[in-house]
Write an enzyme that holds these catalytic residues in place. Structure first.
Site, mmCIF file in Angstrom:
data_model
loop_
_atom_site.group_PDB
_atom_site.id
_atom_site.type_symbol
_atom_site.label_atom_id
_atom_site.label_comp_id
_atom_site.label_asym_id
_atom_site.label_seq_id
_atom_site.Cartn_x
_atom_site.Cartn_y
_atom_site.Cartn_z
ATOM 1 N N ARG A 112 -7.009 -8.539 -9.286
ATOM 2 C CA ARG A 112 -7.639 -9.847 -9.528
ATOM 3 C C ARG A 112 -9.129 -9.626 -9.739
ATOM 4 N NH1 ARG A 112 -10.435 -9.825 -4.822
ATOM 5 N NH2 ARG A 112 -9.386 -8.959 -3.003
ATOM 6 N N HIS A 157 -14.907 -4.257 8.447
ATOM 7 C CA HIS A 157 -14.205 -3.771 7.246
ATOM 8 C C HIS A 157 -14.256 -4.754 6.089
ATOM 9 C CE1 HIS A 157 -12.860 -0.455 9.627
ATOM 10 N NE2 HIS A 157 -12.084 -1.186 10.376
ATOM 11 N N LYS A 212 0.817 -1.219 0.000
ATOM 12 C CA LYS A 212 0.000 0.000 0.000
ATOM 13 C C LYS A 212 0.849 1.267 0.000
ATOM 14 C CE LYS A 212 -4.063 -2.190 1.826
ATOM 15 N NZ LYS A 212 -5.150 -2.283 2.746
ATOM 16 N N GLU A 249 -2.870 7.112 7.820
ATOM 17 C CA GLU A 249 -3.781 7.706 6.857
ATOM 18 C C GLU A 249 -4.853 8.451 7.637
ATOM 19 O OE1 GLU A 249 -4.679 4.950 3.234
ATOM 20 O OE2 GLU A 249 -6.474 5.038 4.443
HETATM 21 P P1 ADP Z 1 -8.089 -4.129 3.090
HETATM 22 O O1 ADP Z 1 -6.976 -4.181 2.089
HETATM 23 O O2 ADP Z 1 -7.735 -4.809 4.376
HETATM 24 O O3 ADP Z 1 -9.412 -4.547 2.540
HETATM 25 P P2 ADP Z 1 -8.737 -1.309 2.707
HETATM 26 O O4 ADP Z 1 -7.686 -0.285 2.714
HETATM 27 O O5 ADP Z 1 -9.290 -1.724 1.387
HETATM 28 O O6 ADP Z 1 -8.213 -2.591 3.505
HETATM 29 O O7 ADP Z 1 -9.940 -0.846 3.626
HETATM 30 C C1 ADP Z 1 -11.023 -1.686 3.968
HETATM 31 C C2 ADP Z 1 -12.134 -0.860 4.609
HETATM 32 O O8 ADP Z 1 -11.657 -0.201 5.802
HETATM 33 C C3 ADP Z 1 -12.657 0.264 3.750
HETATM 34 O O9 ADP Z 1 -13.643 -0.168 2.846
HETATM 35 C C4 ADP Z 1 -13.216 1.222 4.797
HETATM 36 O O10 ADP Z 1 -14.457 0.771 5.276
HETATM 37 C C5 ADP Z 1 -12.214 1.094 5.927
HETATM 38 N N1 ADP Z 1 -11.134 2.114 5.795
HETATM 39 C C6 ADP Z 1 -9.902 1.934 5.260
HETATM 40 N N2 ADP Z 1 -9.186 3.072 5.278
HETATM 41 C C7 ADP Z 1 -9.972 4.014 5.833
HETATM 42 C C8 ADP Z 1 -9.803 5.425 6.148
HETATM 43 N N3 ADP Z 1 -8.677 6.058 5.887
HETATM 44 N N4 ADP Z 1 -10.858 6.062 6.718
HETATM 45 C C9 ADP Z 1 -12.010 5.415 7.016
HETATM 46 N N5 ADP Z 1 -12.228 4.105 6.765
HETATM 47 C C10 ADP Z 1 -11.224 3.403 6.180
#
Ligand code: ADP
Length: 501
Positions: free
Chosen positions: A292, A235, A116, A200
């Protein structure tokens, strides 16, 4: 041209891929672990190869065993599905060495997007907005505090190698930074073997909106619009829909263009998804790219009218994309509900076991991608996703009504599952009105969490299931065992009443 594909996966996605291959006249090879000897993908494929014991590290994650199966079966390509090896950059490399086509992006694109921190840097350089935060990994509390003072609380501490909602910590106060950092790093190290974390800005009440892209080997890239994935537990997504109820045509266009730019920045090839987090003012930020096929890909297939697996195979064959951006349109509305063998009342704990009865919904506008059948023993080793209900309607209202109807018809007994929970989502005001964020499940806990055993819908099916179990037992029982059954079995009197004995 690819003639035979080995599907390096299991469950509903393996079955789904095999189906497209069959329509294209391509031979299929399933692989399976000990626990999956009788799994549906094994029964569906033209041939099936055993690749090891039940734990996935010894089977579905075991590159050598999978490549051996590909060689011995004469497969000329491998489709990785999602999960397992699908985002492991070593896998495409190893396929290449073995002279087998990997249906997916290059190892370079995968490793850039799989990290990331690297992905954030690449996106920033490509002009795609990222969530405000750190450019590099953070190890030190003071460094973390400095960043936090710049971007402001609350923040998320996230694993660079993260996935599946793991390795994330919400930090609301400065005192939480040190324990948050330690916990996120340790979770990341255990889950991903890499303790790099970054910070973040935490986006309050956000939407998760992602864009599907397809890119061929000749530099053509199209975006197939969005999927709204804000209904999440821990999540992780459980309901997705397209189009998103909140996007305007202008914002859709901008985000689609950003998705194409993101894919172009890593010379992407194949099907991929660019995930964005969107705030209440429709500001959007790149979250990550999944290199993917996604679990929720069928809603895009339905609304855009494409078969994404076939497109992946055409791309792997070196064909230029036949789809043109200006000809692609979203038609109607689609909703996907993920059916899990899990217990919503017990923190969504996986609930493996034997399926005693299943009623699959049919009828206009309904598609079910599944991997279970009556008598199937859901193994405890893998993800408990057992089916996906995908419905289409001419508009959101019809798609919603159809989802309710189909969920009402959908019944699985023998294992705990979230079908009634999904049904309640379809009736909850926030979802009905299309006004929901990633906090939807938590915000509606009281309405969504109900005791399943008292549910009116369940009553009949519990009775039928009890009856079936009883019949199964008495078929094999001796007279003595029969007496014991009658005396000890709590449902005996209910069965008698059903049979009017
Ligand atoms: P993963 O790779 O574990 O799926 P992501 O970065 O795609 O993680 O995030 C998964 C979920 O977590 C998002 O859909 C959101 O609901 C929450 N999330 C991630 N980053 C943030 C953020 N900066 N602020 C608020 N919610 C977040």
């Amino acid at each position: 041209m690819i003639k035979k594909i080995l599907v390096a996966n299991r469950g509903e996605i393996a079955v789904r891929i095999i189906r497209s291959c069959r329509e294209m006249g391509i031979g299929t090879v399933a692989v399976y672990s000990d626990a999956d000897r009788c799994a549906l993908h094994v029964l569906y494929a033209d041939e099936a190869w055993h690749i090891g014991p039940s734990p996935s590290v010894q089977s579905y994650l075991h590159i050598d065993n999978i490549l051996a199966a590909a060689r011995e079966s004469g497969a000329d390509a491998i489709h990785p599905g999602y999960g397992f090896l699908s985002e492991n950059p070593e896998f495409p490399e190893r396929c290449k060495e073995a002279g087998i086509i990997f249906i997916g992006p290059s190892s370079h694109a995968m490793s850039t997007m799989g990290d990331k921190i690297k992905a954030r840097k690449t996106m920033t350089a490509a002009g795609v907005p990222v969530v405000p935060g750190t450019g590099d990994a953070i190890t030190d509390e003071l460094e973390a505090l400095q960043v936090i003072r710049e971007i402001g609380l609350p923040v998320m501490i996230k694993a660079s190698a993260g996935g599946g909602g793991k390795g994330m910590r919400l930090v609301k106060r400065e005192e939480e930074v040190r324990p948050g950092l330690r916990a996120a790093r340790s979770e990341a190290s255990t889950a991903f073997g890499d303790d790099a974390v970054f910070i973040e800005k935490y986006i309050e009440s956000p939407h998760h909106i992602e864009f599907q892209i397809l890119a061929d080997q000749h530099g053509n890239i199209v975006q197939l619009f969005e999927r709204e994935c804000s209904v999440q537990r821990r999540h992780q997504k459980i309901v997705e829909e397209t189009p998103s109820p909140i996007l305007t045509p202008e914002r859709r266009q901008q985000m689609g263009d950003a998705a194409v730019a993101a894919a172009r920045a890593v010379n992407y090839e194949g099907a991929g998804t660019i995930e964005f987090i969107v705030d209440k003012d429709l500001n959007y930020y790149f979250l990550e790219m999944n290199t993917r096929l996604q679990v929720e890909h069928p809603i895009t297939e339905r609304v855009v009218g494409v078969d994404l697996v076939k497109e992946q195979i055409h791309i792997a064959n070196g064909k230029p994309l036949a789809l043109r951006q200006d000809e692609l349109k979203q038609q109607g509305h689609a909703i996907e509900c993920r059916v899990y063998a899990e217990d919503p009342e017990n923190q969504f704990m996986p609930a493996p076991g034997r399926v005693t009865h299943i009623d699959i919904p049919y009828g206009v506008g309904v598609r079910v991608d599944g991997s279970i059948y009556e008598g199937f023993e859901i193994p405890l080793y893998y993800d408990p996703l057992i089916a996906k209900l995908i419905v289409w309607g001419k508009d959101r209202k019809e798609a919603l009504e159809r989802s309710r109807r189909a969920l009402q018809e959908f019944k699985i007994t023998g294992v705990k599952n979230n079908l009634r929970f999904l049904e309640r989502i379809m009736h909850t005001a926030g979802f009905v009105e299309g006004d929901y964020t990633t906090h939807f499940i938590d915000d509606n806990e009281d309405t969504l969490m109900q005791d399943e055993t008292c549910d009116e819908h369940c009553e009949d099916i519990v009775m039928i299931s009890a009856l079936m179990e009883y019949l199964r037992k008495i078929r094999k029982a001796s007279p003595k065992e029969m007496t014991a059954l009658k005396n000890n079995w709590k449902d005996y009197s209910r069965v008698r009443s059903v049979l009017k004995l």
